[in-house]
Design a protein around this motif. Structure first.
Motif, PDB file in Angstrom:
ATOM      1  N   ALA A   1      -8.635   3.850   8.478  1.00 48.63           N
ATOM      2  CA  ALA A   1      -8.818   3.968   7.027  1.00 48.63           C
ATOM      3  C   ALA A   1      -7.501   4.400   6.375  1.00 48.63           C
ATOM      4  O   ALA A   1      -6.644   3.557   6.085  1.00 48.63           O
ATOM      5  CB  ALA A   1      -9.950   4.936   6.731  1.00 48.63           C
ATOM      6  N   ARG A   2      -7.350   5.704   6.192  1.00 45.86           N
ATOM      7  CA  ARG A   2      -6.091   6.251   5.675  1.00 45.86           C
ATOM      8  C   ARG A   2      -5.839   7.561   6.408  1.00 45.86           C
ATOM      9  O   ARG A   2      -6.775   8.347   6.640  1.00 45.86           O
ATOM     10  CB  ARG A   2      -6.180   6.511   4.168  1.00 45.86           C
ATOM     11  CG  ARG A   2      -6.095   5.272   3.302  1.00 45.86           C
ATOM     12  CD  ARG A   2      -4.705   4.617   3.341  1.00 45.86           C
ATOM     13  NE  ARG A   2      -4.609   3.432   2.488  1.00 45.86           N
ATOM     14  CZ  ARG A   2      -4.834   2.183   2.898  1.00 45.86           C
ATOM     15  NH1 ARG A   2      -5.164   1.944   4.152  1.00 45.86           N
ATOM     16  NH2 ARG A   2      -4.720   1.171   2.056  1.00 45.86           N
TER      17      ARG A   2
ATOM     18  N   HIS B   1      -0.164   0.953  11.596  1.00 49.02           N
ATOM     19  CA  HIS B   1      -0.938   0.455  10.456  1.00 49.02           C
ATOM     20  C   HIS B   1      -1.053  -1.077  10.480  1.00 49.02           C
ATOM     21  O   HIS B   1      -0.570  -1.772   9.586  1.00 49.02           O
ATOM     22  CB  HIS B   1      -0.331   0.919   9.128  1.00 49.02           C
ATOM     23  CG  HIS B   1      -1.339   0.962   8.013  1.00 49.02           C
ATOM     24  ND1 HIS B   1      -1.338   1.903   7.025  1.00 49.02           N
ATOM     25  CD2 HIS B   1      -2.409   0.159   7.733  1.00 49.02           C
ATOM     26  CE1 HIS B   1      -2.348   1.693   6.191  1.00 49.02           C
ATOM     27  NE2 HIS B   1      -3.013   0.633   6.599  1.00 49.02           N
TER      28      HIS B   1
ATOM     29  N   LEU C   1       0.802  -1.230   0.000  1.00 51.33           N
ATOM     30  CA  LEU C   1       0.000   0.000   0.000  1.00 51.33           C
ATOM     31  C   LEU C   1       0.834   1.280   0.000  1.00 51.33           C
ATOM     32  O   LEU C   1       0.312   2.364  -0.254  1.00 51.33           O
ATOM     33  CB  LEU C   1      -1.000  -0.007   1.159  1.00 51.33           C
ATOM     34  CG  LEU C   1      -0.514  -0.250   2.593  1.00 51.33           C
ATOM     35  CD1 LEU C   1       0.069   1.002   3.189  1.00 51.33           C
ATOM     36  CD2 LEU C   1      -1.652  -0.760   3.436  1.00 51.33           C
TER      37      LEU C   1
ATOM     38  N   GLY D   1      -4.040  -2.735  10.663  1.00 56.08           N
ATOM     39  CA  GLY D   1      -5.435  -3.120  10.380  1.00 56.08           C
ATOM     40  C   GLY D   1      -5.645  -4.571   9.984  1.00 56.08           C
ATOM     41  O   GLY D   1      -6.407  -5.290  10.622  1.00 56.08           O
ATOM     42  N   SER D   2      -4.995  -5.009   8.931  1.00 55.63           N
ATOM     43  CA  SER D   2      -5.228  -6.379   8.451  1.00 55.63           C
ATOM     44  C   SER D   2      -4.222  -7.365   9.034  1.00 55.63           C
ATOM     45  O   SER D   2      -4.121  -8.501   8.558  1.00 55.63           O
ATOM     46  CB  SER D   2      -5.142  -6.394   6.917  1.00 55.63           C
ATOM     47  OG  SER D   2      -3.837  -6.001   6.505  1.00 55.63           O
TER      48      SER D   2
ATOM     49  N   ALA E   1      -3.566  -5.063  -0.468  1.00 54.39           N
ATOM     50  CA  ALA E   1      -4.336  -4.162   0.411  1.00 54.39           C
ATOM     51  C   ALA E   1      -5.694  -3.973  -0.233  1.00 54.39           C
ATOM     52  O   ALA E   1      -5.845  -4.166  -1.446  1.00 54.39           O
ATOM     53  CB  ALA E   1      -3.644  -2.800   0.533  1.00 54.39           C
TER      54      ALA E   1
END
Ligand code: DGY
Length: 325
Positions: A235-236, A283, A52, A285-286, A74
């Motif tokens: 999110a971003r 970061h 990403l 998230g995943s 991503a």
């Protein structure tokens, strides 16, 4: 064919590509590829798996003279100029769906950590300065029964909202159009952004980064939020004006924040690093073993489909395929 992977990823996806007879070249060091490495890697490849934070713009796409697909590891693809890829007949894919639960779980980890002052409590215990239970010690904010506002009711936003139902929360959401799924799954109500910000105790950002959502939350928006509100961003980073967020947190315009993403990753606004009322994650998230493995598989499946002239499962610009790309 040659497949360039800009950074080490779980082996399951790479094994699929190798089993299909492709030569897989993975950037050897576990760090972001330099621009030079990226361009050189793309130059040799028919397919690429990108991260990403790899900027896939017209220059990068032109470097990939034989490139047929860029498979982004991503769901967000703000790092890729999809239009430029389409013009060049290069397919772009991402990883939607497979990381919604992991990312929603992390949003909740941030929400609960910020609301219940987990970071400060943990630091107190580790410091050796904790002298026992106290009736007024590190009081946080109640979560159950409150109102959560979901900005962006896509797959991840809906997964965050479904978890909120377990906390008996009222769910509001903001999006350009009605989202029947979030309404059916959680009884959520669509409201204008201002109304969501005014009424929510927790605001969860789950929208993609686009020109329209860049700095969606800035000084004006923080000014109308509740002083007890907690912002969660998985999110971003650029969806939030980070300097305005710092001001809002410093001045008590909002109570706290849980942030997994930042405006200029890996840089973080230095003031955030000094604040007690923010929880900061790199970061993640995943970032579960299972999810990253399924993401690697999906990236490989997209590449294999394009190279074998089948329809890729999660292609973003299918028009290049019908055009024979
Ligand atoms: C994505 O896939 O876009 C997420 O940001 C990963 O955490």
């Amino acid at each position: 064919m040659n497949i360039y992977v800009t950074r080490p990823i779980p082996d399951s996806g790479l094994a699929k590509l190798r089993a299909a007879g492709h030569a897989v070249c993975v950037q050897s060091e576990d760090r972001r590829a330099t621009r030079e490495e990226l361009l050189a890697g793309l130059a040799t490849a028919q397919g690429a798996i990108t991260m990403l934070d790899d900027r896939i713009d017209a220059e990068a796409l032109d470097a990939g003279k034989n490139l047929r697909i860029v498979s982004n590891f991503a769901v967000g693809y703000n790092n890729i100029d999809v239009e430029a890829a389409t013009e060049r007949g290069i397919a772009i894919s991402n990883t939607p769906g497979v990381l919604s639960d992991a990312t929603a779980d992390l949003a909740w980890a941030l929400l609960l950590a910020a609301a219940r002052r987990v970071r400060e409590g943990e630091a107190l215990v580790r410091s050796g300065q904790w002298h026992g239970w106290g009736p007024m010690q590190l009081l946080g904010w109640h979560v159950a029964g409150k109102t959560i506002g979901i900005v962006g009711p896509g797959r991840i936003g809906r997964a965050v909202a479904r978890r909120a139902k377990g906390f008996d929360m009222r769910v509001l959401y903001f999006s350009r159009s009605n989202n029947e799924e979030i309404e059916r799954q959680t009884g959520a109500t669509r409201v204008p952004l201002n109304e969501l910000l005014e009424q929510s105790d927790f605001v969860s950002l789950n929208c993609p980064l686009t020109p329209e959502t860049r700095h969606l939350l800035g000084a004006r928006e923080f000014a109308i939020m509740k002083p007890t509100a907690i912002l969660v961003n998985t999110a971003r980073g650029p969806v939030v004006d980070e300097a305005a967020l710092v001001d809002a947190l410093k001045s008590g315009r909002i109570a706290a924040a849980g942030l997994d993403v930042f405006e200029e990753e890996p840089k973080v606004h230095p003031a955030l690093l000094t604040m007690d009322n923010v929880v900061l994650l790199p970061h993640l998230g995943s970032g579960t073993t299972e999810t990253r493995s399924v993401m690697a598989d999906l990236c490989a499946d997209n590449i294999l489909a394009v190279l074998e002239a089948r329809r890729p499962p999660t292609v973003l610009n299918p028009e290049v395929l019908s055009a024979g790309g």
